[in-house]
Write a protein that holds these residues in place. Structure first.
Motif, PDB file in Angstrom:
ATOM      1  N   HIS A  48       0.853  -1.198   0.000  1.00  0.00           N
ATOM      2  CA  HIS A  48       0.000   0.000   0.000  1.00  0.00           C
ATOM      3  C   HIS A  48       0.888   1.248   0.000  1.00  0.00           C
ATOM      4  O   HIS A  48       1.332   1.722   1.040  1.00  0.00           O
ATOM      5  N   HIS A  99       1.782   5.117  -2.400  1.00  0.00           N
ATOM      6  CA  HIS A  99       1.298   6.084  -3.400  1.00  0.00           C
ATOM      7  C   HIS A  99       2.494   6.688  -4.125  1.00  0.00           C
ATOM      8  O   HIS A  99       3.208   7.504  -3.564  1.00  0.00           O
ATOM      9  N   LYS A 135      -8.514  -1.160  -6.655  1.00  0.00           N
ATOM     10  CA  LYS A 135      -8.694  -0.374  -5.430  1.00  0.00           C
ATOM     11  C   LYS A 135      -9.999   0.393  -5.487  1.00  0.00           C
ATOM     12  O   LYS A 135     -10.349   0.986  -6.509  1.00  0.00           O
ATOM     13  N   HIS A 137      -6.243  -0.370   6.032  1.00  0.00           N
ATOM     14  CA  HIS A 137      -6.531   0.524   7.169  1.00  0.00           C
ATOM     15  C   HIS A 137      -7.230  -0.240   8.293  1.00  0.00           C
ATOM     16  O   HIS A 137      -8.124   0.291   8.957  1.00  0.00           O
ATOM     17  N   ASP A 160       1.094   2.756   3.366  1.00  0.00           N
ATOM     18  CA  ASP A 160       0.289   3.862   2.825  1.00  0.00           C
ATOM     19  C   ASP A 160       1.138   5.144   2.812  1.00  0.00           C
ATOM     20  O   ASP A 160       0.727   6.203   3.275  1.00  0.00           O
TER      21      ASP A 160
HETATM   22 ZN   LIG Z   1      -3.642   4.919   0.563  1.00  0.00          ZN
END
Ligand SMILES: [Zn+2]
Length: 448
Positions: A89, A91, A191, A246, A305
């Motif tokens: 995860h 970006h 996603k 999450h 993340d």
């Molecule tokens: Zn994310």
């Protein structure tokens, strides 16, 4: 003796002399990591072993491998040798383009943030949809030394803010599935994220793509809505192998009113739903993680993340998130399993996240230090810990791509006067010998 000779810039011819007693062509390893504690959960291995690498692949893992058969031997005793970490995860559709967008300046360029913490594979979590996936591939995936895989966003425009991410009309099954099939193996899932409406549509369409392409979905369930409770998501809507990210945020009823773990999390797990950390800027709270671990609900995968906000807040980096689980009482073996072999299988890349013979030689060499450390959650609350992981060495496809303390490098005082070359492109991607510069070009080359 051969180590000493290899420091010379005439390493190649001298090497033949050195290995001659063992016969020509007897260099069995380009790189030998000697004496480290190997943690390879796929192979149920947690013990001191040597790891030999040849032609970008794991060639041998054994109690003793002969240094004389290696082009480069590195002493990693006292350190942990693990598969290169797999962070599912992240970006990384970075650019200086769009503001406040994960297909823009909220993302980070992968190579600047991966190898230094032992990560060799990442999966982008939905920055691009089918409309911009090939732009993402061309500008980031194909240009990165990090192995970059991707969850494609069910939103055609990708993760570019609420205006796009709440647009049900742009969540189209056919073109998304077509893009998944065009890039099989590279697109590892679908996603859905940040949706604020009451409908199940984003999840259902992502699942429909997943059915067509044979890959999992990853759910960031967005706003909490009474019309679509997480209990139904985990127990009915998600399929076995689908990934709930999450999982320890606590903002979507992961805990029930009495403060215990929502029993539907257990039901989901029994059905095969995967629970992923996805720490981020707003998705890891100490009370939730601590309660889950107390009840024996360990995350299936540990992921960061990472984006421009989370990396400077409580999340920081992959190793820091792993440290938090050490602080919560997990063993290092448990933490490594959830950062390598588990996530590799979740994204259907079982060749990754392990050190089996013939696996791609993606390796992390980690130091575990003891001391007084603090770790903060999404609300800025601290928990103290006594253990911290540091990445000493990262190896990607058999080549050193990061070396914190120069443990693969010769001491400069042992080198000949005027030395220039210290590496070899067969094991070294940091300063390989072939990068020696001669006379600079007379004119600046035209931009390509
Ligand atoms: Zn994310």
């Amino acid at each position: 003796m051969n180590k000493c000779l290899l420091r010379s810039s005439f390493a190649a011819p001298l090497l033949l002399i050195v290995v001659a007693p063992f016969g020509f062509g007897q260099v069995q390893f380009d790189l030998l990591l000697q004496g480290g504690h190997v943690i390879d959960p796929k192979n149920n291995l947690s013990a001191v072993r040597d790891v030999g690498i040849l032609n970008g692949r794991i060639a041998a893992v054994a109690e003793h491998l002969d240094a004389a058969s290696a082009l480069k031997t590195v002493d990693v005793s006292g350190l942990y040798v693990t598969p290169g970490l797999v962070d599912i995860h992240v970006h990384v559709y970075a650019s200086a383009g769009e503001a406040n967008s994960y297909a823009g300046d909220n993302s980070v360029f992968p190579d600047g943030f991966t190898f230094r913490v032992g990560v060799t594979t990442v999966a982008d979590a939905g920055c691009a949809g089918w409309r911009n996936f090939e732009d993402f591939k061309e500008h980031i995936i194909d240009r990165s030394k990090t192995r970059v895989l991707a969850f494609i966003n069910i939103v055609g425009a990708g993760m570019r803010g609420p205006k796009f991410e709440n647009n049900l009309d742009d969540m189209q099954v056919e073109p998304t599935a077509e893009m998944c099939l065009r890039h099989k193996g590279l697109i590892v899932g679908i996603k859905t994220a940040h949706y604020t409406g009451p409908e199940w549509t984003p999840v259902e369409r992502a699942v429909a793509v997943g059915e067509k392409a044979g890959i999992p979905i990853m759910v960031d369930f967005g706003a909490t809505r009474a019309e679509r409770p997480t209990s139904i998501l985990w127990t009915q809507k998600m399929r076995p192998g689908d990934i709930y990210t999450h999982c320890f945020s606590g903002i979507r009823n992961e805990l029930d009113d009495s403060g215990n773990l929502n029993p539907a999390m257990w039901t989901g797990r029994k059905r095969g739903v995967i629970f992923d950390v996805g720490h981020g800027g707003g998705s890891f709270a100490w009370p939730v993680a601590a309660e889950a671990i107390k009840e024996g609900f360990l995350p299936d995968s540990i992921s960061t993340d990472i984006h421009i906000t989370s990396m400077n807040a409580g999340m920081k980096d992959m190793l820091n998130v792993m440290d938090k689980f050490l602080a919560l009482g997990l063993s290092l073996d448990d933490v490594v399993l959830r950062s390598t072999w588990n996530p590799a299988r979740q994204i259907q890349h079982p060749e990754l996240g392990n050190l089996s013979v013939d696996a791609p030689a993606d390796v992390a060499v980690l130091r575990l230090i003891e001391g007084q450390f603090g770790f903060t959650d999404m609300y800025g609350a601290r928990s103290n810990g006594t253990k911290k992981l540091i990445c000493e060495l990262a190896v990607r496809n058999g080549k050193v791509v990061y070396d914190l303390n120069g443990i693969t490098r010769p001491d400069w005082t042992t080198l000949p006067k005027g030395y220039r070359e210290t590496g070899d492109s067969r094991w070294d991607a940091v300063t390989p010998a072939h990068r020696r510069r001669t006379t600079p070009p007379a004119t600046t080359p035209a931009p390509r």
